[in-house]
Design a protein around this motif. Structure first.
Motif, PDB file in Angstrom:
ATOM      1  N   SER A 136       0.845  -1.196   0.000  1.00 42.58           N
ATOM      2  CA  SER A 136       0.000   0.000   0.000  1.00 42.58           C
ATOM      3  C   SER A 136       0.884   1.250   0.000  1.00 42.58           C
ATOM      4  O   SER A 136       1.984   1.263   0.566  1.00 42.58           O
ATOM      5  CB  SER A 136      -0.966  -0.085   1.183  1.00 42.58           C
ATOM      6  N   PHE A 137       0.418   2.286  -0.695  1.00 42.07           N
ATOM      7  CA  PHE A 137       1.141   3.558  -0.762  1.00 42.07           C
ATOM      8  C   PHE A 137       0.101   4.660  -0.929  1.00 42.07           C
ATOM      9  O   PHE A 137      -0.573   4.746  -1.958  1.00 42.07           O
ATOM     10  CB  PHE A 137       2.132   3.526  -1.949  1.00 42.07           C
ATOM     11  N   LYS A 138      -0.044   5.480   0.101  1.00 43.27           N
ATOM     12  CA  LYS A 138      -1.172   6.424   0.155  1.00 43.27           C
ATOM     13  C   LYS A 138      -0.998   7.707  -0.683  1.00 43.27           C
ATOM     14  O   LYS A 138      -1.961   8.165  -1.299  1.00 43.27           O
ATOM     15  CB  LYS A 138      -1.457   6.818   1.618  1.00 43.27           C
ATOM     16  N   PRO A 139       0.201   8.346  -0.680  1.00 45.92           N
ATOM     17  CA  PRO A 139       0.276   9.636  -1.382  1.00 45.92           C
ATOM     18  C   PRO A 139      -0.160   9.532  -2.840  1.00 45.92           C
ATOM     19  O   PRO A 139      -0.005   8.475  -3.465  1.00 45.92           O
ATOM     20  CB  PRO A 139       1.765  10.010  -1.296  1.00 45.92           C
ATOM     21  N   GLN A 140      -0.683  10.650  -3.356  1.00 47.24           N
ATOM     22  CA  GLN A 140      -1.142  10.676  -4.765  1.00 47.24           C
ATOM     23  C   GLN A 140       0.053  10.857  -5.682  1.00 47.24           C
ATOM     24  O   GLN A 140       0.158  11.864  -6.399  1.00 47.24           O
ATOM     25  CB  GLN A 140      -2.107  11.845  -4.929  1.00 47.24           C
ATOM     26  N   LEU A 141       0.979   9.940  -5.606  1.00 50.27           N
ATOM     27  CA  LEU A 141       2.196  10.001  -6.420  1.00 50.27           C
ATOM     28  C   LEU A 141       2.414   8.644  -7.069  1.00 50.27           C
ATOM     29  O   LEU A 141       1.984   7.620  -6.519  1.00 50.27           O
ATOM     30  CB  LEU A 141       3.413  10.300  -5.526  1.00 50.27           C
ATOM     31  N   CYS A 142       3.051   8.653  -8.212  1.00 52.75           N
ATOM     32  CA  CYS A 142       3.460   7.378  -8.802  1.00 52.75           C
ATOM     33  C   CYS A 142       4.597   6.833  -7.946  1.00 52.75           C
ATOM     34  O   CYS A 142       5.596   7.527  -7.721  1.00 52.75           O
ATOM     35  CB  CYS A 142       3.944   7.639 -10.242  1.00 52.75           C
ATOM     36  N   THR A 149       8.963  -8.779  -5.995  1.00 51.28           N
ATOM     37  CA  THR A 149       8.730  -8.742  -4.559  1.00 51.28           C
ATOM     38  C   THR A 149       9.246  -7.410  -4.020  1.00 51.28           C
ATOM     39  O   THR A 149      10.433  -7.104  -4.176  1.00 51.28           O
ATOM     40  CB  THR A 149       9.494  -9.898  -3.866  1.00 51.28           C
ATOM     41  N   PRO A 150       8.372  -6.602  -3.404  1.00 47.52           N
ATOM     42  CA  PRO A 150       8.825  -5.310  -2.884  1.00 47.52           C
ATOM     43  C   PRO A 150      10.010  -5.466  -1.929  1.00 47.52           C
ATOM     44  O   PRO A 150      10.053  -6.392  -1.111  1.00 47.52           O
ATOM     45  CB  PRO A 150       7.589  -4.775  -2.153  1.00 47.52           C
ATOM     46  N   LEU A 176       4.210   1.977  -9.864  1.00 50.35           N
ATOM     47  CA  LEU A 176       2.836   1.831  -9.362  1.00 50.35           C
ATOM     48  C   LEU A 176       2.087   3.146  -9.577  1.00 50.35           C
ATOM     49  O   LEU A 176       2.507   4.188  -9.060  1.00 50.35           O
ATOM     50  CB  LEU A 176       2.858   1.464  -7.873  1.00 50.35           C
ATOM     51  N   PRO A 177       0.987   3.134 -10.334  1.00 52.24           N
ATOM     52  CA  PRO A 177       0.331   4.385 -10.730  1.00 52.24           C
ATOM     53  C   PRO A 177      -0.298   5.130  -9.552  1.00 52.24           C
ATOM     54  O   PRO A 177      -0.704   4.511  -8.568  1.00 52.24           O
ATOM     55  CB  PRO A 177      -0.744   3.918 -11.725  1.00 52.24           C
ATOM     56  N   PRO A 178      -0.392   6.476  -9.675  1.00 47.43           N
ATOM     57  CA  PRO A 178      -0.842   7.300  -8.540  1.00 47.43           C
ATOM     58  C   PRO A 178      -2.331   7.199  -8.234  1.00 47.43           C
ATOM     59  O   PRO A 178      -2.754   7.582  -7.153  1.00 47.43           O
ATOM     60  CB  PRO A 178      -0.494   8.724  -8.983  1.00 47.43           C
ATOM     61  N   GLU A 179      -3.127   6.679  -9.175  1.00 49.17           N
ATOM     62  CA  GLU A 179      -4.583   6.650  -8.962  1.00 49.17           C
ATOM     63  C   GLU A 179      -4.961   5.670  -7.856  1.00 49.17           C
ATOM     64  O   GLU A 179      -6.055   5.740  -7.308  1.00 49.17           O
ATOM     65  CB  GLU A 179      -5.328   6.230 -10.248  1.00 49.17           C
ATOM     66  N   GLN A 180      -4.099   4.726  -7.549  1.00 44.60           N
ATOM     67  CA  GLN A 180      -4.422   3.718  -6.543  1.00 44.60           C
ATOM     68  C   GLN A 180      -3.628   3.976  -5.275  1.00 44.60           C
ATOM     69  O   GLN A 180      -2.615   4.659  -5.299  1.00 44.60           O
ATOM     70  CB  GLN A 180      -3.976   2.330  -7.050  1.00 44.60           C
ATOM     71  N   SER A 181      -4.093   3.378  -4.176  1.00 43.64           N
ATOM     72  CA  SER A 181      -3.249   3.393  -2.981  1.00 43.64           C
ATOM     73  C   SER A 181      -2.998   1.965  -2.489  1.00 43.64           C
ATOM     74  O   SER A 181      -2.114   1.723  -1.686  1.00 43.64           O
ATOM     75  CB  SER A 181      -3.867   4.243  -1.878  1.00 43.64           C
ATOM     76  N   GLU A 182      -3.815   1.025  -2.997  1.00 45.02           N
ATOM     77  CA  GLU A 182      -3.583  -0.390  -2.667  1.00 45.02           C
ATOM     78  C   GLU A 182      -3.222  -1.124  -3.955  1.00 45.02           C
ATOM     79  O   GLU A 182      -3.907  -0.972  -4.979  1.00 45.02           O
ATOM     80  CB  GLU A 182      -4.859  -1.027  -2.072  1.00 45.02           C
TER      81      GLU A 182
END
Ligand SMILES: Nc1nc2c(c(=O)[nH]1)N[C@H]1C(S)=C(S)[C@@H](COP(=O)(O)OP(=O)(O)OC[C@H]3O[C@@H](n4cnc5c(N)ncnc54)[C@H](O)[C@@H]3O)O[C@H]1N2
Ligand code: MOO
Length: 401
Positions: free
Chosen positions: A333-339, A357-358, A379-385
């Motif tokens: 998971s990555f919350k900020p609206q950033l790629c 694998t991260p 990982l595109p910015p539109e998602q957070s999960e």
């Protein structure tokens, strides 16, 4: 702030052509070929014997002949010998040009030779066997190495084979790699407790060496006047200026301001990404392209691989590399609206799928993590999960095999 795709397109629109030069082929390794190489002869240029043994007329074998009288020996490089009688043969070596009077080669392992007679020990002889036919690989005048590819050892061998001793290759740009900041000391020096050694600039220089570019290096102190003066000169002397550091919000981050004062046209400042958000890109006249990369080492590394090297690749006339994709091996998971360019380790599973694998490390200052990470997953910015099994674009930093 621009998106990753916008940044990519803006940079791509500034692709340059540095021209062409001629080099002795032995000095052309890893340069980009700017001409097609054609064969001056068929390849192979004659019917090449592929096994050491004897050469016979197949007609004799078809008639049941097993014993052949040896009438001569032909080494590779020897002029073709003549075989007249059906029961005659010559000993012949790998690499020799098959004489027109014979058509089949039987290797020594299938023979017994005594007193000048070769006896064939196998039933299994085919017409025309153990030969590499004239022109089988390429015909005279055919392209053997197409332009717009990197000169590899295989290309060097082909240039040698077709007698192309001078190669036209793409010229390389003049590049300067600039580090900034008073906390940085050169690698020969012993840093004080609050200083660190310069490493980014060596990393950038090393990455450019893959293209045979020998970049100059320069260090700028946190001094606006010195920064202005040095950058003014660099913009005159170089076609590519790659800076690291000095571009975010700090009191000594003079680089964007000075570049704009020097009429470098800002194409963007800040990209919607992590790491590397403060990335600044601009152009100076028609000649010089300026990449001002964020100083955090992982950010420098990512921006170099994601933007600068693909730009260089295109500017040297190389075709775009095929896009690579990998499947996430675990949820992240990555919350900020950033790629989010997450560092990953890669492996192929038994189905031949590439799994990522991260392997996150401690943020964009943790460049020790880069040693063990294989790639960045975009990982595109539109998602957070981002879920296990989802497929995303991957940017390898090491060979995949
Ligand atoms: N108030 C804010 N602070 C910061 C922001 C922000 O938006 N607002 N952005 C952060 C991000 S994200 C990054 S990335 C960094 C980028 O800053 P700079 O490009 O100005 O880089 P510096 O401040 O000069 O250096 C950052 C860091 O990297 C080390 N560094 C720099 N050059 C080298 C080198 N050649 N070799 C090794 N290490 C280097 C430097 O010592 C610093 O630790 O800004 C954040 N701050
Ligand atoms: O973008 Mo900065 O590069 O996160 O550290």
């Amino acid at each position: 702030m621009v998106t990753v795709q916008e940044a990519e397109a803006i940079i791509r629109a500034q692709t340059r052509d540095f021209g062409i030069e001629e080099l002795p082929f032995e000095q052309a390794l890893r340069r980009v070929l700017a001409e097609d190489l054609k064969t001056d002869r068929d390849l192979p240029p004659f019917n090449r014997v592929a096994m050491d043994g004897i050469a016979v007329k197949y007609e004799a074998i078809a008639q049941g002949t097993q014993r052949f009288k040896i009438v001569g020996t032909q080494a590779a490089g020897g002029a073709p010998l003549e075989v007249q009688q059906l029961q005659d043969c010559i000993e012949i070596m790998t690499g020799a040009a098959l004489p027109p009077s014979v058509d089949t080669v039987i290797r020594y392992e299938d023979l017994e030779i005594q007193n000048g007679i070769a006896t064939v020990l196998t039933e299994n002889v085919h017409a025309g066997q153990n030969l590499h036919r004239q022109g089988q690989d390429k015909k005279q005048g055919e392209v053997v190495v197409a332009a717009a590819q990197v000169v590899t050892p295989a290309v060097v061998s082909m240039a040698a084979a077709v007698g192309e001793t001078q190669l036209r290759v793409k010229k390389l740009p003049k590049v300067v790699v600039i580090s900034t900041g008073d906390e940085l000391v050169d690698v020969e020096q012993t840093p004080l407790p609050y200083q660190i050694r310069r490493s980014n600039s060596y990393m950038v220089k090393a990455a450019l060496q893959q293209f045979q570019i020998k970049a100059d290096m320069l260090h700028l102190p946190d001094d606006i006047a010195a920064t202005r003066e040095e950058l003014r000169q660099c913009l005159q002397q170089y076609e590519v200026v790659i800076l690291s550091g000095g571009i975010s919000a700090g009191k000594f981050d003079f680089v964007p301001q000075v570049l704009e004062e020097l009429v470098v046209q800002k194409r963007f400042h800040k990209v919607q990404q992590k790491p590397g958000k403060p990335f600044w890109f601009g152009t100076y006249g028609q000649q010089t392209v300026v990449f001002a990369l964020p100083g955090n080492p992982v950010s420098t590394f990512l921006c170099l691989h994601r933007y600068c090297l693909p730009w260089l690749h295109a500017s040297l006339g190389l075709p775009e590399k095929p896009k690579l994709f990998a499947s996430l091996a675990q949820d992240i998971s990555f919350k900020p609206q950033l790629c989010y360019f997450v560092q990953v380790q890669l492996h192929f599973n038994e189905q031949g799928q590439l799994l990522a694998t991260p392997f996150e490390g401690n943020g964009s200052g943790d460049f020790a993590n880069l040693i063990e990470a294989d790639a960045f997953l975009e990982l595109p910015p539109e998602q957070s999960e981002y879920n296990k099994g989802e497929v995303y674009r991957v940017w390898p930093m090491k060979s995949l095999l």
